[in-house]
Write an enzyme that holds these catalytic residues in place. Sequence first.
Site, short mmCIF file in Angstrom:
data_model
loop_
_atom_site.label_atom_id
_atom_site.label_comp_id
_atom_site.label_asym_id
_atom_site.label_seq_id
_atom_site.Cartn_x
_atom_site.Cartn_y
_atom_site.Cartn_z
N LEU A 272 88.59 74.37 83.80
CA LEU A 272 88.54 73.30 82.79
C LEU A 272 87.84 73.81 81.54
CD1 LEU A 272 87.69 70.36 85.16
CD2 LEU A 272 89.69 70.46 83.67
N SER B 276 84.52 69.53 81.99
CA SER B 276 84.21 69.90 83.37
C SER B 276 83.16 68.98 84.00
CB SER B 276 83.70 71.34 83.42
OG SER B 276 83.21 71.66 84.71
N HIS C 200 81.16 69.88 86.25
CA HIS C 200 79.94 70.65 86.46
C HIS C 200 78.93 70.39 85.34
CE1 HIS C 200 80.93 73.01 90.00
NE2 HIS C 200 82.14 73.22 89.52
N ASP D 180 79.91 73.36 94.15
CA ASP D 180 80.90 74.04 94.98
C ASP D 180 80.24 74.47 96.28
OD1 ASP D 180 82.78 73.73 92.97
OD2 ASP D 180 82.35 75.68 92.08
N GLU E 217 91.15 71.83 95.58
CA GLU E 217 89.87 72.53 95.66
C GLU E 217 89.00 71.86 96.72
OE1 GLU E 217 87.82 72.95 91.96
OE2 GLU E 217 89.37 74.20 91.04
N HIS F 144 85.06 71.77 96.02
CA HIS F 144 84.45 71.08 94.89
C HIS F 144 84.12 69.64 95.29
CE1 HIS F 144 83.84 70.26 90.50
NE2 HIS F 144 84.15 69.03 90.89
#
Length: 257
Positions: free
Chosen positions: A160, A165, A167, A174, A222, A225
């Site tokens: 991203l 994102s 994050h 993760d 994912e 994540h």
Amino acid sequence: MLGISTVLGALAFNPALAASPVATLAPAAALGATGKTPGDDSIGPIEAPDATYEAGPAPEVSYDPWSQHSIDDPTSIWVVVNKARPLDPIDYVPGDLETVSGAQLTPEAADAMVAMREAAADAGAGFSLSNGYRPYSEQRYIYNGYVADLGQTLADRGSLRPGYSEHQTGLSADAYQSSTCRIQACFGSEAAGEWLAEHGHEFGYILRYPEGKDDITGIRYEPWHVRYVGVDLASALVESEQTMEEFFGLEAALTYR
């Protein structure tokens, strides 16, 4: 008209006259039905109005439990961040952060992560963390690296852009169990990956990019994540088998805005 002194004098002179009903200045017989003497224009007895009140039905108060947190405010645990919904401000930095297994998370997300890791370890599905909070500048560096190696089209499928994102919110991390399946789809088949998919919502975490939903999230599967949204929303998402985009009625995040 006789003066009052004249009347009083007559009564004193003639006791018989004082005993006469005529001597009464305001005899009861002379009062009208209103309780007033003739010629008295004062206000009569006042009757209290009927104060009887019948209350109607209580108004219905509707409450939408899914409006208690914002999906736009970057400080909200329900903020929806994707290709169509960048953070505002785009270089947002969360306040306090705490470190759990090497990953930085907001305090609420960190507390839940600690409890979740302990439960997973007790179940024989322990896992470690990487890539918790990631600032705008670091995300830009990573994204540009993917673009250089894969080209922008492929980079946009697996990474991203900075400001888009999760994050950057401090609400995501993760997870990994082995170096072999670290940041790989095979993590979903490991004990930790299976445990997170089944029990993560009990601690307020979801798999943000589930299998078969990339046409909505805009990101490939994912299983590593995880995203903190709180127990209420996490449980609702798992039960309904929906992504955050679907649950909140948002458009698919296939292209950048």
